[in-house]
Each structure stands twice: as C-alpha cells, then as structure tokens.
Motif scaffolding. Structure first.
Motif, short mmCIF file in Angstrom:
data_model
loop_
_atom_site.label_atom_id
_atom_site.label_comp_id
_atom_site.label_asym_id
_atom_site.label_seq_id
_atom_site.Cartn_x
_atom_site.Cartn_y
_atom_site.Cartn_z
N LYS A 400 -13.62 49.07 -15.97
CA LYS A 400 -12.19 48.82 -15.79
C LYS A 400 -11.93 47.34 -15.51
N LEU A 401 -12.82 46.72 -14.73
CA LEU A 401 -12.63 45.29 -14.43
C LEU A 401 -12.74 44.44 -15.69
N MET A 402 -13.65 44.84 -16.59
CA MET A 402 -13.92 44.03 -17.78
C MET A 402 -13.18 44.53 -19.02
N GLY A 403 -12.51 45.68 -18.91
CA GLY A 403 -11.82 46.22 -20.09
C GLY A 403 -12.79 46.76 -21.11
N LEU A 404 -13.93 47.33 -20.64
CA LEU A 404 -14.93 47.89 -21.55
C LEU A 404 -14.85 49.41 -21.51
N GLU A 405 -15.43 50.06 -22.52
CA GLU A 405 -15.53 51.51 -22.54
C GLU A 405 -16.86 51.93 -21.94
N GLU A 406 -16.87 53.07 -21.20
CA GLU A 406 -18.08 53.51 -20.52
C GLU A 406 -19.21 53.81 -21.50
N TYR A 425 -8.33 39.05 -18.40
CA TYR A 425 -7.05 38.45 -18.03
C TYR A 425 -6.83 38.51 -16.52
N PRO A 426 -7.63 37.79 -15.73
CA PRO A 426 -7.38 37.77 -14.28
C PRO A 426 -6.09 37.01 -13.98
N ASN A 427 -5.22 37.66 -13.19
CA ASN A 427 -3.92 37.06 -12.85
C ASN A 427 -3.16 36.62 -14.10
N LYS A 428 -3.30 37.41 -15.20
CA LYS A 428 -2.62 37.17 -16.48
C LYS A 428 -3.06 35.87 -17.14
N ASN A 429 -4.20 35.33 -16.70
CA ASN A 429 -4.77 34.14 -17.34
C ASN A 429 -5.93 34.56 -18.21
N GLN A 430 -5.91 34.11 -19.46
CA GLN A 430 -6.98 34.50 -20.38
C GLN A 430 -8.26 33.74 -20.05
N LYS A 431 -9.37 34.51 -20.00
CA LYS A 431 -10.69 33.92 -19.77
C LYS A 431 -11.69 34.56 -20.71
N PHE A 432 -12.73 33.79 -21.04
CA PHE A 432 -13.85 34.31 -21.80
C PHE A 432 -15.08 34.28 -20.91
#
Length: 699
Positions: A400-406, A425-432
C-alpha cells in the motif's frame, strides 16, 4: 527499595507454602484414588465371586441333565420308534430302562412337533417353535423360562438320523425348577432369585436394599433395554448390589438374581484416610515452618544480596560492576554466570549502538517486514524518503505504501526482488525510488529485509536526456521536411503559373473548348493544394505556443491524407467533432505531428484488413480536450501494449520494411510536454483506439 524486598520475601514464602500445600494435597488425592480403586476392586471381586458361584451351580445342574439327553439322543430304540411314530414303544422302553426321577420331566416331540412322550406344558408350547428353529441348525441349548411367577431351566437336544443327509427326527426336552434350593449356593451374601417383573416390590429383594427399590428398578430397565446380563451397582458408602438377568430364547428377560453387599471395609478405609489427611496436614505445617526458616537463611538472603547488585546494574547499565563472588555452590555459579552475561550484554549493546549509528546516517532507507509484508522496523532515511510520520509507516503494508500489488511479492521466497523504478506520491509530490527486498529466515519464521533509494534526480535527468534527443530528432525531421516542401512548392509554382497563363490565353480564343476549362480547374486545384501545403509548413515552423483550433487542425490533416490513394479509395472515414470546441494552447507543428502520426499509423494498420473504417471524434470533458482516433486494423498484441511508446520499438519492422519506432515515442513526449497524456486500447485482429488528452486554453 526495602519495602519491595520485604514484599519479595513474603511472596517467595507464600509461594513456597502454596507449592508445598498443593503437593501434599496432590499426594493425598492420589492416595485417596488408589485406595478407592483398591476398595472397588475388592468389592467387585466379592460380588463377582457370588455370580461365578451361581454360574458354577447352574453348570452342575446342566451337566447331569445333558448326559441324560446325550444318551437318549443316540438310543437306537428311541430313534426307531420316532421313525415309525410308535409312542408305546418309547413309553415302554423309557419306563423299563431309565429311573423315573430322571424321566419324569422329560418331553419328546417328533419332527411334526407332536408330543411323543411326556405331558404338554403351556410353558413349553410358548417356546416350542423357537426350539425347533434353533435345532434346525443342529444346535442344542439351555435357557431359563418364566411360567406362573416360577422359573424353570429348559434343556433341549435335537435327534437326527445319519443318512447321506442328516434328517431331523425330533427333539428331547428336559424341564426342571430353577430356584435357590436346586442351586445350593454356599455364599454368605444375602441373595434373591425371582421371576422377572417390570416393577419389583420390596419383598422380592434382600431386605437391606428395599430403600433403593426405585434405583434397582431403573437399573434393571436399563439393562433389559441394552440386553445386559449382569452389572454391579454401588448405592452409597454402605451398600452395593450385584444383579444378573436371565433371558429366554426370544432374548426376553425371565429371571433376576440379586446379591446384596455390605460395604463395611470401604467405610473403615474412608475414615482411615480422613485421619491420614489430618495428620499429613499437621506434618505439612511443621515442615513449612522449618523449611521456611532454612530457605530464608540459605537461599533468600543470598538471593536478596544478588538482587541488590542486579538492581544497581539495571538503574545504571552503562556502569558495569561485577558482583563479588562470596557464595559457593549453586549461588556461586549463579553469580559467575550473571557477571559473564552482563559482560556479553554490554558488548552486544555496544555493537547494536554502532550498527544503529551506521544505519541512521545512511542515505539509503532500511526496513524490516513481517510475514504479512507490514513494515515493523525502519531507519530515519526511510521516513525521510516516504515523507511520512513514523506512526503512519509503522505496521503499514509495504504494497500500500508503494502502490504495488501483493502478487508481485510471490517470488520473494526464491530470490530477492528488485524494483528499479517505482513512482510514488508522498504528500502529492512525485518521486522515483529503487526498491530491493530479500527473505531472511529468523528462527522458525521468515522476515523480509529491504532497502529503498531515492532515484528521482537520476530518473529526471534520464528523462530529460530522452526528451532532448526526441526534440532534436523532431526538429531535424521537421526542418528537413520543411526545406524539401519549400523547394518542391517553388518548383511546382513556376511551371504551374505558366500552364495556367497559357491556358487562360487560349481560352480567350477558344471559348467553347471544354478541355481548356478542365485544365484551368485542375491547375487551380493544384495551386490551392500547394498553397495549403505551404501554409502548413509555415505554421509548423512557428515554434511558439498559441491557441489552436483542434477541429480545424484535424480537418487540414485529413485533407492531406486524401492524397494517399489507399486512404482516398478504400478507407471509410467518419468524423464526430464537437461544435465550439475550446482551443488548446500549444505549438501547431507539435499537435499537427502528433495527429498525423496516429492517423498514418491507423491507415497503415488497415491495409491488409477486410473492414477499413477510420473514426475520429473530438469532445471536451472536465476542461480537457479529447481526440479519439479509432481504426479497424490488425490491432496490437497485449504483450506489446506497454512497449509501443518506447523509443525505437516498432510493430512494423519485418512487415512493411518501414518504421523506426520513433513516431509514438515522439507523440507521447510532445503530449506530456503540454501536461496531457495519451491512452491506447487495442484488441488483436479487431483494431485500436488512441486517445490524445490535452488541457484546454485557460481563460
């Protein structure tokens, strides 16, 4: 501190007392159960002894009568008389050769169930059919019958004649009273032998059992339901009874034998055990007092001294002072082990602090996961990368934190997992971020260790390089096309103007010549096309952003497509343009190139298809302009859908010999430059739909 130690001593003493008390209580309970078991076994043995005596007495009665029946069964005179049906011969033979007391209760019947010898009994008539059913199986037998509240023992043997096949001639039946006089028991126990009745009366059972008549009736009813023959019942600490039930050939109860047993020994043993318990409790109290005093001096005080030193260490663990070894034996070994343990713990703690200092100062995020992939431990860099509070991260699922599927974690048990480029997208900021997870076996369970690195800077630099490369490719391509088109237009305009000039001069002289009209019309069409092409080139060369009419731009692109003979003659075009569609602010050349790329790809995809339909629709929704281009071409395989926007990837390679894999990559780059996006839906052999989504001009 002193109060705490006093309470500790008190609790230890209470614990010692409780353990001792329960130990004594357990031993007493075991003693009680063993005594109770022994008593029960003794009583059961006495009652069963009387039942065994009954069985022996009955066997003795049976043996004498069975010998008589065996002799009669093989008597040739009786066999011959039964074959002839001669009653007189049997009567004479039996009266002459056997004692009267032996044959007075004898009955002989032939195979037709007729009485040949002896008197008819209503009791026997009741069982005769069952006896014949039994002897048909070559069985002899004995059972107790009930007639007129009296019990009779009935013994029977079949008589056969031995031919090739055994033939039944008749049956020998011997009836005698079954009572206490005939049994001749020698037991001292008070017993009763009575005929069966569903409800026994008080005078039918031994006198000391009359108060239990209801229990006895219930017990007998239960035994007859279950077809039990005998049992033992203990009513209380004073009385017990043994009960045996006799059954007839129909398995119906006929008689009851009851033994009364007085349980004096049990009462004596119970009283003895009570005295033993009282003595044991008194002994326990004395032992507790003595052992408590010894325990306090030899164990409690030394342990208290060790506890004081341990308390000092727990209050100030950084200052390690070993406990002085002033005790011997087990306590001395305890002190030595404790000092060794403290040294090991001190070293271990120092190592942990060093590791913690190391991980806390890493730029890489470090974390542990449990079996459910929940984050249970992490360093400050992990918190910094995720831009969340520790409470928001702790025990949260990593997927859930990373937006991945189990299901993406399924292979982690076999090999480490690496995700080189995850968009979060932490705090709506895009990160890689780059994520690495591996399984680590811990005792009998499995935990997962991972690391996370912020690669946003590297990804953006890489994307910037790709965008620059695409822009250069696009600019060079457009510039080259513009130069060629300008040259072509210039070369076409000069001869075209000459042709039109001479045709118009000839028209003045030959006004009725229709061929000149067609030449002039065709020339003007060519001139208009050349003019439109020149206008497009000039607009495309203007790189500045300006409001673009999307419907007009697409219409112009479709006009140029009409010069494609395949499109003009074979493709069915359908357009659905929203009226008063808001403009899009962008470079005309950029949008023209994107639209042309998608349309040309659609035309190319339909060349070998039976159905050739191109549909273009524009509409506005949520302040976004949608350009939806649908073809009925060959479609794109599902496994290629995520690759078609990659640079140098093309589905045309190996088919038409054209295509460098740049068109869609350039289109995607241009659309995203204007904060738009491109979507694709495709089904192989059915066609594709590309949708360009762009923000409308603000204001």
């Amino acid at each position: 501190m002193k109060k705490r130690k006093t309470e500790l001593e008190k609790r230890i003493f209470e614990l010692f007392f409780v353990i001792t008390f329960f130990l004594v209580l357990t031993l007493t309970f075991i003693e009680w159960q063993l005594a109770k078991f022994g008593i029960n076994q003794y009583e059961d043995l006495n009652i069963k002894s009387t039942l065994s005596e009954l069985k022996i007495a009955r066997t003795e009665m049976e043996m004498g009568k069975q010998d008589l029946l065996n002799n009669l069964e093989t008597d040739t005179v009786i066999i011959d008389a039964l074959q002839k049906g001669d009653k007189n011969l049997i009567n004479d033979h039996l009266n002459r050769n056997f004692k009267s007391e032996n044959i007075e209760k004898l009955i002989i019947c032939n195979k037709q169930r007729e009485y040949i010898f002896g008197e008819q009994w209503e009791l026997l008539n009741k069982y005769l059919s069952q006896i014949y059913r039994d002897i048909s199986k070559e069985n002899s037998g004995i059972f107790i019958g009930n007639f007129g509240n009296r019990l009779f023992q009935i013994t029977y043997n079949p008589i056969f004649i031995s031919n090739e096949v055994k033939e039944l001639l008749g049956v020998l039946i011997l009836i005698e009273k079954f009572d206490m006089a005939n049994l001749k028991l020698s037991s001292d126990s008070e017993v009763s032998l009575i005929s069966y009745d569903k409800t026994l009366s008080n005078n039918a059972i031994p006198g000391n059992l009359t108060e239990y008549i209801s229990d006895i009736n219930d017990l007998i009813e239960s035994m007859t339901e279950k077809k039990l023959e005998q049992t033992i019942k203990k009513f209380n600490i004073n009385n017990a009874a043994g009960i045996k039930i006799f059954y007839d050939l129909a398995n119906e109860p006929t008689g009851i034998f009851i033994i009364s047993y007085k349980r004096y020994v049990n009462q004596f043993v119970q009283q003895s055990i009570l005295i033993f318990i009282l003595i044991l409790l008194a002994f326990t109290l004395v032992m507790i007092s003595l052992l408590g005093n010894w325990f306090s001096k030899t164990i409690l005080i030394p342990v208290r001294n060790i506890s004081n030193n341990m308390q000092n260490i727990s209050e100030n663990p950084s200052k390690l002072e070993p406990i002085k070894k002033q005790y011997s034996g087990v306590l001395g070994d305890m002190v030595t082990s404790f000092n060794t343990m403290n040294i090991a713990l001190s070293r271990y703690g120092q190592t942990l602090r060093e590791y913690k200092e190391l991980t806390d100062n890493l730029d890489t995020g470090i974390f542990w996961l449990n079996q459910n992939f929940d984050v249970i431990l992490f360093n400050p860099s992990f918190v910094k990368i995720m831009e969340m509070d520790e409470n928001q991260i702790n025990h949260q699922n990593l997927s859930k934190l990373m937006g991945l599927e189990e299901k993406q974690f399924a292979k982690i048990y076999n090999a480490p997992l690496t995700f080189p480029n995850i968009k979060i997208y932490p705090n709506k900021n895009q990160k890689f971020v780059a994520l690495n997870i591996r399984a680590v076996k811990h005792d009998e369970s499995t935990k997962f260790f991972g690391s996370i690195i912020d690669v946003s800077k590297e990804i953006r630099e890489s994307e910037a390089r790709k965008s620059l490369e695409l822009e250069l490719i696009k600019s060079n391509k457009l510039a080259d096309i513009g130069k060629k088109i300008e040259g072509i237009v210039h070369n076409i305009n000069s001869p075209l103007n000459t042709v039109l000039g001479y045709a118009q001069l000839l028209k003045k002289d030959l006004k009725d010549n229709t061929d000149l009209d067609r030449i002039i019309e065709a020339g003007k069409n060519i001139a208009q096309t050349v003019k439109g092409l020149l206008t497009k080139v000039k607009q495309s060369n203007i790189s500045a952003d300006r409001p673009i009419d999307i419907n007009e731009m697409i219409t112009q692109e479709l006009e140029f497509c009409k010069h494609n003979l395949f499109f003009k003659h074979y493709v069915t075009l359908t357009t659905d343009f929203q009226k008063s569609l808001p403009n899009v602010t962008a470079s005309y050349g950029d949008l023209s190139l994107c639209t042309a790329n998608i349309i040309n790809n659609a035309i190319q995809a339909m060349k070998d298809c039976v159905q050739k339909e191109l549909t273009i629709r524009t509409y506005e929704e949520d302040k976004m302009i949608y350009i939806k281009i649908t073809d009925t071409g060959e479609g794109i395989p599902e496994y290629n859908l995520n690759k078609i926007f990659e640079t140098y990837f093309s589905t045309k390679i190996g088919k038409s010999g054209t295509g460098f894999g740049l068109g869609l990559a350039i289109t995607k780059s241009i659309i995203e430059k204007y904060d738009g996006k491109i979507e694709v839906e495709s089904k192989q052999d059915f066609g594709s739909t590309f949708t360009l989504i762009l923000p409308q001009t603000k204001g």
